[in-house]
Design an enzyme around this catalytic site. Structure first.
Site, mmCIF file in Angstrom:
data_model
loop_
_atom_site.group_PDB
_atom_site.id
_atom_site.type_symbol
_atom_site.label_atom_id
_atom_site.label_comp_id
_atom_site.label_asym_id
_atom_site.label_seq_id
_atom_site.Cartn_x
_atom_site.Cartn_y
_atom_site.Cartn_z
ATOM 1 N N SER A 133 69.055 2.756 26.042
ATOM 2 C CA SER A 133 70.380 2.150 26.158
ATOM 3 C C SER A 133 71.429 3.244 25.999
ATOM 4 C CB SER A 133 70.522 1.083 25.065
ATOM 5 O OG SER A 133 71.816 0.535 25.054
ATOM 6 N N LYS A 162 69.462 1.442 30.730
ATOM 7 C CA LYS A 162 70.494 0.408 30.516
ATOM 8 C C LYS A 162 71.792 1.124 30.207
ATOM 9 C CE LYS A 162 71.321 -2.490 26.398
ATOM 10 N NZ LYS A 162 70.665 -3.449 25.485
ATOM 11 N N LYS A 174 75.891 0.584 29.066
ATOM 12 C CA LYS A 174 76.876 -0.343 28.517
ATOM 13 C C LYS A 174 78.057 -0.400 29.472
ATOM 14 C CE LYS A 174 74.812 -1.316 24.627
ATOM 15 N NZ LYS A 174 74.523 -2.700 24.209
ATOM 16 N N ASP A 195 74.688 -3.837 30.178
ATOM 17 C CA ASP A 195 74.901 -4.706 29.012
ATOM 18 C C ASP A 195 76.400 -4.722 28.701
ATOM 19 O OD1 ASP A 195 74.906 -6.103 26.644
ATOM 20 O OD2 ASP A 195 73.512 -4.770 25.576
ATOM 21 N N GLU A 227 73.134 -8.047 30.983
ATOM 22 C CA GLU A 227 72.936 -8.576 29.631
ATOM 23 C C GLU A 227 74.265 -9.033 29.023
ATOM 24 O OE1 GLU A 227 70.825 -5.760 27.205
ATOM 25 O OE2 GLU A 227 71.106 -6.885 25.355
ATOM 26 N N ASP A 241 71.531 -11.956 24.896
ATOM 27 C CA ASP A 241 71.277 -11.178 23.676
ATOM 28 C C ASP A 241 71.987 -11.876 22.505
ATOM 29 O OD1 ASP A 241 71.254 -9.341 21.587
ATOM 30 O OD2 ASP A 241 72.059 -7.662 22.717
ATOM 31 N N LYS A 250 65.513 -9.789 19.576
ATOM 32 C CA LYS A 250 65.631 -8.806 18.490
ATOM 33 C C LYS A 250 65.201 -9.541 17.232
ATOM 34 C CE LYS A 250 69.607 -6.379 20.502
ATOM 35 N NZ LYS A 250 71.069 -6.184 20.433
ATOM 36 N N GLY A 263 67.079 -3.631 20.584
ATOM 37 C CA GLY A 263 67.172 -2.770 19.411
ATOM 38 C C GLY A 263 68.562 -2.835 18.838
HETATM 39 O O1 OSB Z 1 73.643 -5.050 22.632
HETATM 40 O O2 OSB Z 1 71.642 -4.404 22.696
HETATM 41 C C1 OSB Z 1 72.758 -4.310 22.209
HETATM 42 C C2 OSB Z 1 72.899 -1.391 19.762
HETATM 43 C C3 OSB Z 1 73.661 -1.941 18.751
HETATM 44 C C4 OSB Z 1 74.144 -3.218 18.893
HETATM 45 C C5 OSB Z 1 73.870 -3.945 20.051
HETATM 46 C C6 OSB Z 1 73.086 -3.404 21.066
HETATM 47 C C7 OSB Z 1 72.632 -2.092 20.932
HETATM 48 C C8 OSB Z 1 71.891 -1.392 21.960
HETATM 49 C C9 OSB Z 1 71.046 -0.211 21.541
HETATM 50 O O3 OSB Z 1 71.968 -1.652 23.136
HETATM 51 C C10 OSB Z 1 69.614 -0.565 21.467
HETATM 52 C C11 OSB Z 1 68.850 0.500 20.730
HETATM 53 O O4 OSB Z 1 68.551 1.542 21.317
HETATM 54 O O5 OSB Z 1 68.526 0.292 19.546
HETATM 55 MG MG MG Z 2 72.732 -6.246 24.088
#
Ligand code: OSB
Ligand code: MG
Length: 369
Positions: A136, A162, A164, A189, A214, A239, A263, A291
């Site tokens: 991510s 992925k 953001k 995401d 996402e 999510d 998660k 994560g």
């Molecule tokens: O939206 O999935 C998410 C990290 C912190 C809070 C929300 C998210 C995320 C990530 C990182 O996308 C996922 C990771 O590598 O742990």
């Molecule tokens: Mg997410």
């Protein structure tokens, strides 16, 4: 199994670089770690709550308060048949606060696995020796920096990228990456950055062959997601919305999305994750393991869960060095052929680096019956 002692510890870990998402930026993480003792064994859990209430309403401070005041007293000194029974006791002790519950619940699963002399993965029902991993990537300062990071992770072998997105950082970044990496599995995401009024704008993403988008809409919303999904060809993955098995059942019924990000630290733990996994399998909905920038302890829990059969898409289960210079487990998780190996030792199957954990600790509190 009897739970004799719970130690809460707040550790500080700095990410290699700031991780920016639509709802906020994280660089220095403060993480609540749980060390649980019972039946002569030591087990570990991790709370995924952030310092700020921007991804979810829980924070590291609310989790500590709820654990100390309500959750730990509900299980300390008591004997349970299984971790699933611990999960039920924690659910009865408070309304909501799934991240606080999960921290203890997941430690209880580690404890049960160790008491039974099995790996957590096997106890949960794992079928895979290694889990395909994605990565991510946060919002970057510039498009070249983004493309450079994508290239680096593709070269390392990650099975899916992925990125953001947020208003002003969506179509253009995706187009750039697609230009350079036409065949790499790619998803976005939004962390709730859009509203249903943005449906036409989001539909422009349909031309890029994304595996999913996402959480485009509200953290609590199921209805608008269902309406948006009817206007998008790209599957929506939920999510933030999926805070419990009951919410997931509602989302499936409404058609709020076609994919679910599980998660365990967000939904109350492994028992809730198993229920969500099973109901999604029954509904033909693929799931993957997300994560929350966890340390190696939370990561080990995620990897064990991600080895279940319904986890058919690469997760945000990235290697330790994607996050930190040094992890709290030794060795850290290493990417091998685009996968993280599922530990086979007792419980979570990783070795906690106790001296390093102590060195990074801001405080420690011991709770007993
Ligand atoms: O939206 O999935 C998410 C990290 C912190 C809070 C929300 C998210 C995320 C990530 C990182 O996308 C996922 C990771 O590598 O742990
Ligand atoms: Mg997410």
């Amino acid at each position: 199994m009897r739970i004799d002692r719970i130690e809460l510890r707040l550790i500080a870990l700095r990410l290699h670089e700031p991780f920016r998402i639509s709802s906020g930026t994280t660089w220095d993480r403060r993480i609540l770690i749980v060390r649980m003792e019972g039946e002569g064994v030591v087990a570990w859990g991790e709370c995924v709550a952030d310092e700020t209430p921007h991804y979810a309403y829980e924070t590291v401070d609310t989790a500590r308060l709820v654990i100390e005041t309500w959750l730990a007293p509900a299980i300390l000194g008591r004997t349970f048949e299984s971790a699933a029974a611990v999960a039920a006791a924690l659910e009865r002790a408070v309304r909501g606060h799934p991240m606080a519950r999960a921290a203890l619940e997941m430690a209880a699963w580690d404890l049960e696995a160790r008491v039974r002399g099995t790996s957590l993965a096997a106890l949960l029902g794992a079928v895979r020796p290694a889990v395909p991993s994605g990565v991510s990537i946060g919002i970057q300062q510039s498009l070249p920096e983004l493309v450079d990071r994508v290239r680096r992770y593709v070269e390392e072998g990650y099975r899916r990228i992925k990125i953001k997105i947020a208003p002003g950082w969506d179509i253009e970044p995706v187009a750039r990456i697609r230009d350079r990496f036409p065949d790499t599995p790619l998803m976005v995401d939004a962390n709730s950055a859009y509203t249903l009024a943005d449906a036409d704008h989001l539909a422009r993403l349909d031309t890029f062959g994304l595996t999913m988008i996402e959480q485009p809409l509200g953290v609590d919303d199921l209805l608008d997601h269902a309406l948006l999904q009817r206007r998008l060809a790209t599957p929506i993955c939920l999510d933030e919305c999926i805070s419990s098995p009951a919410r997931c059942a509602e989302a499936i019924h409404l058609g709020s999305g076609r994919i679910v990000n599980i998660k365990p630290g967000r939904v109350g733990g492994h028992a809730a994750s198993l229920r969500i996994h099973h109901m999604c399998a029954e509904a033909g909905i693929p799931v993957w393991c997300g994560g929350m920038l966890e340390s190696g302890i939370g990561r080990a829990h995620n990897v064990a869960l991600a080895a279940l059969p319904g986890f058919t898409l690469p997760g945000d289960t990235s290697a330790s060095r994607r996050y930190w210079a040094r992890d709290v487990i030794d060795p850290g998780f290493i990417l091998e052929d685009g996968c993280l190996p599922v530990p086979t030792g007792p419980g979570i199957g990783v070795d906690v680096d106790a001296p390093f954990l102590a060195a990074r600790s801001e405080w420690t509190r011991t709770l007993t019956a």
